[in-house]
Design a protein around this motif. Structure first.
Motif, PDB file in Angstrom:
ATOM      1  N   MET A 134       0.951  -1.162   0.061  1.00  0.00           N
ATOM      2  CA  MET A 134      -0.106  -0.063   0.063  1.00  0.00           C
ATOM      3  C   MET A 134       0.997   1.067   0.038  1.00  0.00           C
ATOM      4  SD  MET A 134      -2.739   1.311   2.519  1.00  0.00           S
ATOM      5  CE  MET A 134      -1.534   1.956   3.824  1.00  0.00           C
ATOM      6  N   GLN A 135       0.530   2.285  -0.791  1.00  0.00           N
ATOM      7  CA  GLN A 135       1.241   3.368  -0.830  1.00  0.00           C
ATOM      8  C   GLN A 135       0.400   4.474  -0.177  1.00  0.00           C
ATOM      9  OE1 GLN A 135       1.992   4.539  -4.796  1.00  0.00           O
ATOM     10  NE2 GLN A 135       2.889   6.418  -4.284  1.00  0.00           N
ATOM     11  N   ILE A 136       0.932   5.317   0.797  1.00  0.00           N
ATOM     12  CA  ILE A 136       0.072   6.463   1.249  1.00  0.00           C
ATOM     13  C   ILE A 136       0.663   7.620   0.121  1.00  0.00           C
ATOM     14  CG2 ILE A 136      -0.024   8.271   3.040  1.00  0.00           C
ATOM     15  CD1 ILE A 136      -0.590   5.351   3.973  1.00  0.00           C
ATOM     16  N   VAL A 137      -0.626   8.431  -0.272  1.00  0.00           N
ATOM     17  CA  VAL A 137      -0.528   9.275  -1.394  1.00  0.00           C
ATOM     18  C   VAL A 137      -0.325  10.423  -0.625  1.00  0.00           C
ATOM     19  CG1 VAL A 137      -1.333  10.331  -3.179  1.00  0.00           C
ATOM     20  CG2 VAL A 137      -1.491   8.005  -3.070  1.00  0.00           C
ATOM     21  N   THR A 138      -1.402  10.952   0.308  1.00  0.00           N
ATOM     22  CA  THR A 138      -1.328  12.219   1.053  1.00  0.00           C
ATOM     23  C   THR A 138      -2.551  12.094   2.050  1.00  0.00           C
ATOM     24  OG1 THR A 138      -1.437  14.437   0.604  1.00  0.00           O
ATOM     25  CG2 THR A 138      -3.155  13.299  -0.477  1.00  0.00           C
ATOM     26  N   ALA A 139      -2.202  13.081   3.047  1.00  0.00           N
ATOM     27  CA  ALA A 139      -3.368  13.115   3.917  1.00  0.00           C
ATOM     28  C   ALA A 139      -4.411  13.889   3.382  1.00  0.00           C
ATOM     29  CB  ALA A 139      -2.822  13.969   5.345  1.00  0.00           C
ATOM     30  N   VAL A 140      -5.757  13.685   3.839  1.00  0.00           N
ATOM     31  CA  VAL A 140      -6.888  14.238   3.045  1.00  0.00           C
ATOM     32  C   VAL A 140      -7.870  14.568   4.373  1.00  0.00           C
ATOM     33  CG1 VAL A 140      -6.826  13.430   1.022  1.00  0.00           C
ATOM     34  CG2 VAL A 140      -8.000  12.176   2.788  1.00  0.00           C
ATOM     35  N   ALA A 141      -8.566  15.397   4.158  1.00  0.00           N
ATOM     36  CA  ALA A 141      -9.672  16.001   5.133  1.00  0.00           C
ATOM     37  C   ALA A 141     -10.895  15.013   4.829  1.00  0.00           C
ATOM     38  CB  ALA A 141     -10.162  17.547   4.857  1.00  0.00           C
ATOM     39  N   TYR A 142     -11.657  14.847   6.058  1.00  0.00           N
ATOM     40  CA  TYR A 142     -13.001  14.044   6.015  1.00  0.00           C
ATOM     41  C   TYR A 142     -13.889  14.714   5.031  1.00  0.00           C
ATOM     42  CZ  TYR A 142     -17.267  11.617   7.191  1.00  0.00           C
ATOM     43  OH  TYR A 142     -18.485  11.204   7.197  1.00  0.00           O
ATOM     44  N   SER A 143     -14.113  15.747   4.764  1.00  0.00           N
ATOM     45  CA  SER A 143     -14.720  16.425   3.730  1.00  0.00           C
ATOM     46  C   SER A 143     -14.611  15.943   2.573  1.00  0.00           C
ATOM     47  CB  SER A 143     -14.890  17.774   3.874  1.00  0.00           C
ATOM     48  OG  SER A 143     -13.872  18.406   3.783  1.00  0.00           O
ATOM     49  N   GLU A 144     -13.558  15.709   2.094  1.00  0.00           N
ATOM     50  CA  GLU A 144     -12.958  15.169   0.776  1.00  0.00           C
ATOM     51  C   GLU A 144     -13.511  13.593   0.620  1.00  0.00           C
ATOM     52  OE1 GLU A 144      -9.087  13.899  -1.502  1.00  0.00           O
ATOM     53  OE2 GLU A 144      -8.962  15.665  -0.513  1.00  0.00           O
ATOM     54  N   VAL A 145     -13.322  12.887   1.614  1.00  0.00           N
ATOM     55  CA  VAL A 145     -13.507  11.385   1.811  1.00  0.00           C
ATOM     56  C   VAL A 145     -15.015  11.160   1.342  1.00  0.00           C
ATOM     57  CG1 VAL A 145     -13.692   9.483   3.003  1.00  0.00           C
ATOM     58  CG2 VAL A 145     -11.480  10.963   3.160  1.00  0.00           C
ATOM     59  N   HIS A 146     -15.980  12.151   2.236  1.00  0.00           N
ATOM     60  CA  HIS A 146     -17.336  12.349   2.145  1.00  0.00           C
ATOM     61  C   HIS A 146     -17.711  12.609   0.870  1.00  0.00           C
ATOM     62  CE1 HIS A 146     -21.330  13.521   3.386  1.00  0.00           C
ATOM     63  NE2 HIS A 146     -21.421  12.405   4.216  1.00  0.00           N
ATOM     64  N   ASP A 147     -17.105  13.594   0.391  1.00  0.00           N
ATOM     65  CA  ASP A 147     -17.740  14.215  -0.889  1.00  0.00           C
ATOM     66  C   ASP A 147     -17.388  12.904  -2.034  1.00  0.00           C
ATOM     67  OD1 ASP A 147     -18.601  16.711   0.001  1.00  0.00           O
ATOM     68  OD2 ASP A 147     -16.884  17.770  -0.539  1.00  0.00           O
ATOM     69  N   ALA A 148     -16.243  12.416  -1.980  1.00  0.00           N
ATOM     70  CA  ALA A 148     -16.107  11.340  -2.939  1.00  0.00           C
ATOM     71  C   ALA A 148     -16.675  10.105  -2.857  1.00  0.00           C
ATOM     72  CB  ALA A 148     -14.535  11.086  -2.781  1.00  0.00           C
ATOM     73  N   TYR A 149     -17.066   9.675  -1.716  1.00  0.00           N
ATOM     74  CA  TYR A 149     -18.203   8.652  -1.353  1.00  0.00           C
ATOM     75  C   TYR A 149     -19.361   8.820  -1.872  1.00  0.00           C
ATOM     76  CZ  TYR A 149     -20.735   4.730   0.562  1.00  0.00           C
ATOM     77  OH  TYR A 149     -21.649   3.830   0.530  1.00  0.00           O
ATOM     78  N   LEU A 150     -19.935  10.205  -1.716  1.00  0.00           N
ATOM     79  CA  LEU A 150     -21.200  10.436  -2.171  1.00  0.00           C
ATOM     80  C   LEU A 150     -21.426  10.593  -3.574  1.00  0.00           C
ATOM     81  CD1 LEU A 150     -22.670  12.733   0.685  1.00  0.00           C
ATOM     82  CD2 LEU A 150     -23.247  10.393   0.367  1.00  0.00           C
ATOM     83  N   ARG A 151     -20.423  11.023  -4.277  1.00  0.00           N
ATOM     84  CA  ARG A 151     -20.279  11.146  -5.715  1.00  0.00           C
ATOM     85  C   ARG A 151     -20.228   9.856  -6.367  1.00  0.00           C
ATOM     86  NH1 ARG A 151     -15.697  13.474  -5.861  1.00  0.00           N
ATOM     87  NH2 ARG A 151     -14.562  11.531  -6.060  1.00  0.00           N
ATOM     88  N   ASP A 152     -19.859   8.665  -5.874  1.00  0.00           N
ATOM     89  CA  ASP A 152     -19.705   7.535  -6.398  1.00  0.00           C
ATOM     90  C   ASP A 152     -21.014   6.886  -5.993  1.00  0.00           C
ATOM     91  OD1 ASP A 152     -17.566   7.988  -8.236  1.00  0.00           O
ATOM     92  OD2 ASP A 152     -16.204   7.553  -6.424  1.00  0.00           O
ATOM     93  N   HIS A 153     -21.271   6.980  -4.783  1.00  0.00           N
ATOM     94  CA  HIS A 153     -22.355   5.958  -3.963  1.00  0.00           C
ATOM     95  C   HIS A 153     -23.435   6.811  -3.420  1.00  0.00           C
ATOM     96  CE1 HIS A 153     -19.319   3.016  -4.478  1.00  0.00           C
ATOM     97  NE2 HIS A 153     -18.351   3.885  -4.038  1.00  0.00           N
ATOM     98  N   PRO A 154     -24.234   7.159  -4.374  1.00  0.00           N
ATOM     99  CA  PRO A 154     -25.356   8.293  -3.816  1.00  0.00           C
ATOM    100  C   PRO A 154     -26.220   7.572  -2.735  1.00  0.00           C
ATOM    101  CG  PRO A 154     -25.420   8.447  -6.376  1.00  0.00           C
ATOM    102  CD  PRO A 154     -24.292   7.302  -5.985  1.00  0.00           C
ATOM    103  N   VAL A 155     -26.738   7.863  -1.640  1.00  0.00           N
ATOM    104  CA  VAL A 155     -27.396   7.253  -0.838  1.00  0.00           C
ATOM    105  C   VAL A 155     -29.028   7.064  -1.396  1.00  0.00           C
ATOM    106  CG1 VAL A 155     -26.081   7.758   1.392  1.00  0.00           C
ATOM    107  CG2 VAL A 155     -28.051   9.395   0.812  1.00  0.00           C
TER     108      VAL A 155
END
Length: 189
Positions: free
Chosen positions: A1-22
Motif C-alpha cells: 500500500m502506498q500512502i499518497v497524502t493526508a486528506v480531510a474527512y470532507s474530501e472523503v465524504h464528498d468522494a463517497y457520495l459522488r460515487d455512491h449516492p444514498v
C-alpha cells in the motif's frame, strides 16, 4: 500500500457520495450504511489518507460479518474473513451459493465490469455490531466496498501494482511490517 497524502474527512465524504449516492434507486442500495461507516471511521485516531492499493492489499482486507444481503448462507463469519477468503467461499459455493444468496450474487455479478472506484478502509474496526467480534483488531479493515472487491477479484480484474485508489482512516503506522509494506508517495517516486 502506498500512502499518497493526508486528506480531510470532507474530501472523503464528498468522494463517497459522488460515487455512491444514498438516494440511488435500486432494491439493494446500502450506500446509507457505507456513509454511516465513514462517519464511524472518522472517530478512529489518525486522520484520513488517500492511498493506492495492490491486489495483495485488497485480498488481505478484513471484512466484517456479512449474511449475504439477507440470503441463506453467511458469507463472512462474525470473526471476519479476508477478501481472499470470501472470494474462495463464493467460488467454492458456485451456483448453490448464488441461488441461496440471490441479492448478494446479483450485486457481485453487476459490479464485475464497473469502473474502479475508491475503496474505503480503516486501520481498526469501526464501532458497529458487525465489527464487534472481528478477530483482527488492526490492519486493513473494510468500511465500504465489500461487493466491489469481491466482484473485481472474481472477474480477475485486480491489478498487481498499486493502481487502485482508496481512502484509509486511522494511523497507517499500525500497518507497517518488516520490509516496509506501507510506503509514502515520496518513497515510491
Amino acid at each position: 500500500m502506498q500512502i499518497v497524502t493526508a486528506v480531510a474527512y470532507s474530501e472523503v465524504h464528498d468522494a463517497y457520495l459522488r460515487d455512491h449516492p444514498v438516494g440511488r434507486a435500486h432494491e439493494a442500495n446500502t450506500n446509507v450504511y457505507g456513509e454511516e461507516n465513514l462517519e464511524r471511521a472518522d472517530d478512529v485516531a489518525g486522520g484520513w489518507w488517500r492511498v493506492r492499493l495492490t491486489r495483495a492489499d485488497v485480498l488481505g482486507v478484513v471484512l466484517p460479518w456479512h449474511l449475504s444481503e439477507g440470503g441463506e448462507l453467511e458469507l463472512v463469519p462474525r470473526t471476519g474473513l479476508t477478501v481472499a477468503g470470501a472470494a474462495e467461499r463464493v467460488r467454492s459455493g458456485g451456483p448453490a451459493w448464488a441461488a441461496a444468496n440471490p441479492v448478494c450474487a446479483a450485486k457481485i455479478h453487476l459490479l464485475r465490469r464497473v469502473p474502479f472506484t475508491p475503496l474505503y478502509l480503516c486501520t481498526a474496526p469501526v464501532d458497529h455490531p458487525d465489527y464487534a467480534d472481528l478477530a483482527v483488531r488492526a490492519g486493513l479493515i473494510h468500511i465500504d466496498g465489500l461487493h466491489r472487491m469481491l466482484a473485481w477479484e472474481l472477474a480477475g480484474r485486480l491489478p498487481e501494482g498499486a493502481e487502485l485508489d482508496g481512502y484509509l482512516a486511522g494511523d497507517p503506522r499500525v500497518l507497517a511490517r518488516p520490509g516496509g509494506a506501507v510506503r509514502t508517495g515520496a518513497e515510491s517516486a
